[in-house]
Design an enzyme around this catalytic site. Structure first.
Site, short mmCIF file in Angstrom:
data_model
loop_
_atom_site.label_atom_id
_atom_site.label_comp_id
_atom_site.label_asym_id
_atom_site.label_seq_id
_atom_site.Cartn_x
_atom_site.Cartn_y
_atom_site.Cartn_z
N LYS A 95 14.21 -0.37 -6.66
CA LYS A 95 14.58 0.42 -5.48
C LYS A 95 15.02 -0.53 -4.37
O LYS A 95 16.00 -0.28 -3.68
CB LYS A 95 13.39 1.27 -5.01
CG LYS A 95 13.78 2.31 -3.99
CD LYS A 95 12.68 2.59 -3.01
CE LYS A 95 12.92 1.80 -1.80
NZ LYS A 95 11.88 1.49 -0.91
N ASP A 96 14.28 -1.62 -4.23
CA ASP A 96 14.64 -2.64 -3.24
C ASP A 96 15.48 -3.71 -3.93
O ASP A 96 15.03 -4.83 -4.16
CB ASP A 96 13.37 -3.23 -2.62
CG ASP A 96 12.58 -2.15 -1.91
OD1 ASP A 96 13.12 -1.51 -1.01
OD2 ASP A 96 11.41 -1.93 -2.30
N GLY B 159 0.81 -1.22 0.00
CA GLY B 159 0.00 0.00 0.00
C GLY B 159 0.84 1.25 0.00
O GLY B 159 2.01 1.24 -0.37
N SER C 65 9.42 6.18 -2.63
CA SER C 65 9.29 5.15 -1.60
C SER C 65 8.14 5.50 -0.67
O SER C 65 7.92 6.69 -0.37
CB SER C 65 10.59 5.09 -0.79
OG SER C 65 10.38 4.44 0.43
N GLY D 39 5.73 4.72 -8.37
CA GLY D 39 6.56 3.52 -8.55
C GLY D 39 5.67 2.29 -8.70
O GLY D 39 5.84 1.48 -9.62
N HIS D 40 4.67 2.16 -7.79
CA HIS D 40 3.75 1.02 -7.88
C HIS D 40 2.96 1.08 -9.19
O HIS D 40 2.76 0.08 -9.85
CB HIS D 40 2.75 1.03 -6.72
CG HIS D 40 3.37 0.95 -5.36
ND1 HIS D 40 3.33 1.98 -4.45
CD2 HIS D 40 4.04 -0.05 -4.75
CE1 HIS D 40 3.94 1.63 -3.35
NE2 HIS D 40 4.39 0.40 -3.50
N HIS E 291 2.31 4.78 -4.75
CA HIS E 291 2.89 5.95 -5.42
C HIS E 291 3.19 5.58 -6.87
O HIS E 291 2.90 4.45 -7.30
CB HIS E 291 4.13 6.46 -4.67
CG HIS E 291 5.16 5.39 -4.42
ND1 HIS E 291 5.84 4.76 -5.43
CD2 HIS E 291 5.60 4.82 -3.27
CE1 HIS E 291 6.68 3.88 -4.93
NE2 HIS E 291 6.54 3.87 -3.61
N ARG F 30 7.94 5.03 2.46
CA ARG F 30 8.43 5.61 3.72
C ARG F 30 8.72 7.10 3.59
O ARG F 30 8.61 7.84 4.55
CB ARG F 30 9.70 4.89 4.19
CG ARG F 30 9.41 3.53 4.80
CD ARG F 30 10.69 2.84 5.17
NE ARG F 30 10.44 1.44 5.53
CZ ARG F 30 10.22 1.00 6.76
NH1 ARG F 30 10.22 1.83 7.76
NH2 ARG F 30 10.00 -0.27 7.00
O1 PAF Z 1 8.41 -4.35 -1.56
C1 PAF Z 1 7.41 -4.47 -0.85
O2 PAF Z 1 6.52 -3.63 -0.83
C2 PAF Z 1 7.26 -5.70 0.03
O3 PAF Z 1 8.47 -6.09 0.54
C3 PAF Z 1 6.54 -6.88 -0.68
C4 PAF Z 1 7.35 -7.40 -1.85
C5 PAF Z 1 5.18 -6.43 -1.15
C6 PAF Z 1 6.37 -8.03 0.30
O4 PAF Z 1 5.61 -7.68 1.41
#
Ligand code: PAF
Length: 277
Positions: free
Chosen positions: A149-150, A31, A185, A36-37, A34, A187
């Site tokens: 990013k991750d 959730g 991000s 990015g999603h 942003h 956060r």
């Molecule tokens: O990147 C994220 O938002 C989380 O780590 C994920 C991949 C949804 C797993 O909870």
């Protein structure tokens, strides 16, 4: 976009999608949606006939209850943002649906350990790979989309797919960056006005540093740069390192490397990575 909360509804829908032989693209999120999603979902839409998005704030990947409780929860707004994309299905499970036997996390991946975020957030990636494995087993998508990013997270997920023999393509998508050049991000949405000022100064310093690294290769003293960050009130740095993007080993060959950073602005953890080529 249909919204469902019940595991049984998801099962029924997936059954009919699979019968009709449609390819399934899965985007997992926690959730606080942003751009990015949204870019991951656009990518999934372009390459699959059925797109499923989840919002699930996974309790097992947080290092403590406080961090879990304070993770931004913005469901109403998220749904509004997602509605504009018109994909097929949004699944909003409860903790019990995903963890019917309690909050157990498994350590399945052994590679990429004791470095970067795994060093500073022990157990975090076990929570991530556990929940991703659960979703992969439920949905069995053809393709699943993750943001760079991750970066270390994507490495872990690729390993998970190998170890568990999932027949799923992991699609790595480039970070979407703000006007400062930093990855978007969830956060970062918690930064207040004065913290944002620090964030801007950080972005500016990083931009200059990367230009310098590109000019002089890695003969730049990162330790001096880190010390300098205290001048803009950044006093806690988990890591600030150049690593090979293939194997995540420390590297001095910029042509294959990224600068990986994790640091705190007050209590907000900023992570990012920057291509050096
Ligand atoms: O990147 C994220 O938002 C989380 O780590 C994920 C991949 C949804 C797993 O909870």
């Amino acid at each position: 976009m249909k919204i469902i909360k019940k595991a049984q509804d998801l099962k029924n829908i997936l059954l009919s999608v699979k019968k009709s032989n449609k390819s399934i693209g899965l985007v997992l999120t926690m959730g606080n949606i942003h751009k990015g999603h949204l870019s991951l979902i656009e990518e999934a839409k372009a390459n699959n006939r059925f797109v499923l998005v989840t919002i699930f704030i996974n309790p097992t990947q947080f290092n403590n209850q406080k961090d879990y409780n304070s993770y931004p929860k913005t469901l109403e707004n998220d749904v509004k943002k997602l509605q504009s994309l018109s994909f097929d299905l949004l699944y909003l499970p409860e903790v019990n649906d995903i963890y019917p036997k309690g909050l157990i996390k498994k350590k399945s991946v052994t590679k990429y350990r004791n470095i970067l975020c795994d060093k500073f957030r022990p157990g975090h990636f076990d929570g991530v790979t556990t929940v991703v494995d659960i979703f992969f087993n439920i949905v069995k998508p053809n393709n699943s989309y993750f943001g760079e990013k991750d970066f270390q997270q994507v490495k872990f997920i690729n390993e998970l797919v190998k170890i568990k023999n999932h027949k799923i393509n992991i699609i790595e998508c480039a970070s979407i960056r703000d006007h400062l050049g930093m990855s978007l991000s969830s956060r970062n949405s918690k930064l207040n006005k004065s913290q944002l000022e620090i964030f801007k100064k950080l972005a500016n310093k990083i931009e200059k540093l990367i230009d310098l690294i590109k000019q002089k290769n890695t003969k730049i003293k990162l330790e001096d740069f880190k010390k300098d960050l205290s001048k803009i009130n950044i006093n806690k740095i988990d890591y600030f390192e150049i690593r090979d993007e293939e194997n995540l080993e420390v590297s001095d060959d910029c042509s294959v490397s990224r600068l990986f950073i994790a640091l705190y602005i007050d209590k907000i953890r900023i992570i990012d990575n920057f291509k050096l080529y």
